[in-house]
Write a protein that holds these residues in place. Structure first.
Motif, short mmCIF file in Angstrom:
data_model
loop_
_atom_site.label_atom_id
_atom_site.label_comp_id
_atom_site.label_asym_id
_atom_site.label_seq_id
_atom_site.Cartn_x
_atom_site.Cartn_y
_atom_site.Cartn_z
N PRO A 145 0.82 -1.42 0.07
CA PRO A 145 -0.08 -0.19 -0.12
C PRO A 145 0.88 1.19 -0.02
O PRO A 145 0.39 2.37 -0.62
N ARG A 146 2.16 1.28 0.46
CA ARG A 146 2.86 2.27 0.60
C ARG A 146 3.04 2.95 -0.79
O ARG A 146 3.59 4.10 -1.03
N GLY A 147 3.08 1.93 -1.73
CA GLY A 147 3.53 2.56 -3.11
C GLY A 147 2.51 3.64 -3.35
O GLY A 147 2.88 4.46 -4.42
N TRP A 148 1.26 3.49 -3.09
CA TRP A 148 0.64 4.57 -3.40
C TRP A 148 0.80 6.15 -3.11
O TRP A 148 0.85 7.13 -3.92
N TRP A 149 1.54 6.03 -1.90
CA TRP A 149 2.26 7.35 -1.29
C TRP A 149 3.29 7.84 -2.52
O TRP A 149 3.31 8.89 -2.87
N GLY A 150 4.02 6.93 -2.78
CA GLY A 150 5.15 7.26 -3.77
C GLY A 150 4.59 7.62 -5.20
O GLY A 150 4.82 8.51 -5.91
N HIS A 184 -6.58 -2.50 -2.42
CA HIS A 184 -6.39 -1.40 -1.96
C HIS A 184 -7.22 -0.08 -1.94
O HIS A 184 -7.47 0.74 -1.03
N LEU A 185 -8.22 -0.30 -2.96
CA LEU A 185 -9.29 0.41 -3.38
C LEU A 185 -10.27 0.63 -2.22
O LEU A 185 -10.97 1.67 -2.02
N ARG A 186 -10.20 -0.30 -1.24
CA ARG A 186 -11.31 -0.36 -0.15
C ARG A 186 -10.59 0.45 0.94
O ARG A 186 -11.37 0.54 2.17
N SER A 187 -9.37 0.91 0.96
CA SER A 187 -8.78 1.76 2.13
C SER A 187 -8.73 3.08 1.69
O SER A 187 -9.04 3.54 0.42
N ALA A 188 -8.50 4.04 2.53
CA ALA A 188 -8.28 5.64 2.58
C ALA A 188 -7.12 5.75 1.60
O ALA A 188 -7.09 6.82 1.14
N THR A 189 -5.98 5.04 1.63
CA THR A 189 -4.66 5.03 1.18
C THR A 189 -4.71 5.64 -0.24
O THR A 189 -4.11 6.82 -0.46
N PRO A 190 -5.36 5.22 -1.26
CA PRO A 190 -5.26 5.64 -2.57
C PRO A 190 -5.65 7.00 -2.82
O PRO A 190 -5.32 7.98 -3.61
N TYR A 191 -6.88 7.24 -2.02
CA TYR A 191 -7.65 8.61 -2.15
C TYR A 191 -6.81 9.54 -1.50
O TYR A 191 -7.04 10.90 -1.97
N LEU A 192 -6.16 9.30 -0.40
CA LEU A 192 -5.34 10.53 0.27
C LEU A 192 -3.98 10.64 -0.63
O LEU A 192 -3.66 11.99 -0.71
N ALA A 193 -3.54 9.53 -1.13
CA ALA A 193 -2.47 9.66 -2.27
C ALA A 193 -2.90 10.83 -3.09
O ALA A 193 -2.15 11.67 -3.77
N GLY A 194 -4.01 10.46 -3.85
CA GLY A 194 -4.66 11.49 -4.74
C GLY A 194 -4.91 12.90 -4.30
O GLY A 194 -4.34 13.57 -5.24
N ILE A 195 -4.92 13.01 -3.07
CA ILE A 195 -5.17 14.31 -2.54
C ILE A 195 -3.54 15.02 -2.52
O ILE A 195 -3.38 16.20 -3.04
N VAL A 196 -2.59 14.22 -2.18
CA VAL A 196 -1.34 14.68 -2.25
C VAL A 196 -0.77 15.02 -3.65
O VAL A 196 -0.23 15.99 -3.85
#
Length: 304
Positions: A145-150, A184-196
């Motif tokens: 999941p950390r790949g979304w942040w990158g 991962h789409l069921r978690s907040a991570t991808p969407y928060l990464a999109g905001i970044v």
């Protein structure tokens, strides 16, 4: 320090010395002088280019003075970033530091990287972030999941370097379709990464709102003049890409990718999409308009 790590660091040191030497020795081009002049007048963005490369010159000018090295330092750093991003890409495809070093060294056998790493342009910065985005998307495909942040940071900063960075969305889509990204789409991570990613791009939108969206309209309407369907521009585009990489390397790359075409790993599929997307996208546009060959360069670098 093992031999592979020593080799990789030696390649990085040697190529960086080469880049610095070329940056100091070669006279500035008209485009580089334009970027330098823009950096003397900081703004949220600019009519024909996003601001990242122009902004990046400012601290180097403060330290190095009004020199060609200061103007080209962002390109040298971008080339280093490409080398570092190649490491996780190569590792996920089964290689190591030695193979990453060889790939980076092989890239310097092409005019694209040999000259581009010592030339101030928005392209080399976008290529660097496209390579980082590819590495991050491969991590997502492998279930990290950390790949979304990158990816979010890379696509945001890459867009701030040059607008065609949006093509990296196809790369993360591949990680979702063929990899573990869909979980991962069921978690907040991808969407928060999109905001970044969006926050990184806000300078472009601020400038656009202040200037009647001229920078966006120029990209959509001003850069490409359609002349109707023709194979002439496509032939020019593909031929120029052969020269940009050099024909022997293109043949070797094509054979290697063909032999690996049935590899089932999600990370490999993501890398394939990353390599093909820019070349194919601008190839389609070349059926109606003349395209600059370097616009497909992000994919060519990943393909290496």
């Amino acid at each position: 320090m093992n031999d592979d790590k020593r080799f990789f660091l030696f390649v990085l040191l040697g190529t960086t010395i080469l880049h610095v030497t070329l940056a100091v020795w070669a006279p500035l081009s008209g485009d580089e002088a334009y970027y330098w002049d823009c950096s003397r007048h900081p703004d949220w963005s600019y009519f024909d280019q996003p601001p990242l490369v122009i902004w990046a010159m400012i601290p180097f000018r403060a330290v190095l003075g009004e020199t060609s090295l200061a103007v080209r330092a962002p390109a040298i750093l971008s080339s280093l970033l490409i080398a570092l991003a190649l490491v996780p890409i190569v590792r996920r495809l089964g290689g190591g530091l030695r193979e990453a070093g060889l790939a980076y060294l092989l890239l310097h056998g092409t005019p694209l990287v040999f000259l581009g790493s010592s030339y101030a342009s928005t392209d080399i910065a976008m290529i660097a972030f496209y390579t980082v985005a590819t590495a991050a998307a491969m991590a997502v495909a492998d279930g990290e999941p950390r790949g979304w942040w990158g990816f979010g940071l890379a696509i945001g900063l890459g867009f701030l370097a040059k607008f065609p960075m949006v093509l990296a969305l196809a790369v993360i889509a591949a990680a979702v379709i063929w990899g573990e990204g869909k979980r991962h789409l069921r978690s907040a991570t991808p969407y928060l990464a999109g905001i970044v990613a969006f926050v990184c791009t806000t300078p472009v939108w601020i400038w656009a709102a202040q200037h009647d969206w001229d920078n966006i309209l120029f990209q959509l309407e001003g850069r490409h003049h359609s002349s109707g369907f023709t194979l002439k521009y496509l032939g020019e585009y593909l031929g120029a890409n052969l020269v940009l990489l050099s024909p022997p390397l293109v043949i070797a790359i094509a054979i290697a990718w063909w032999l690996a075409r049935r590899r089932p790993e999600p990370a490999w599929r993501v890398a394939f999409v990353a390599a093909v997307t820019p070349l194919a996208f601008f190839g389609l546009l070349a059926l109606r308009s003349r395209m600059s060959p370097h616009w497909g360069a992000p994919g060519l670098v990943v393909a290496m």
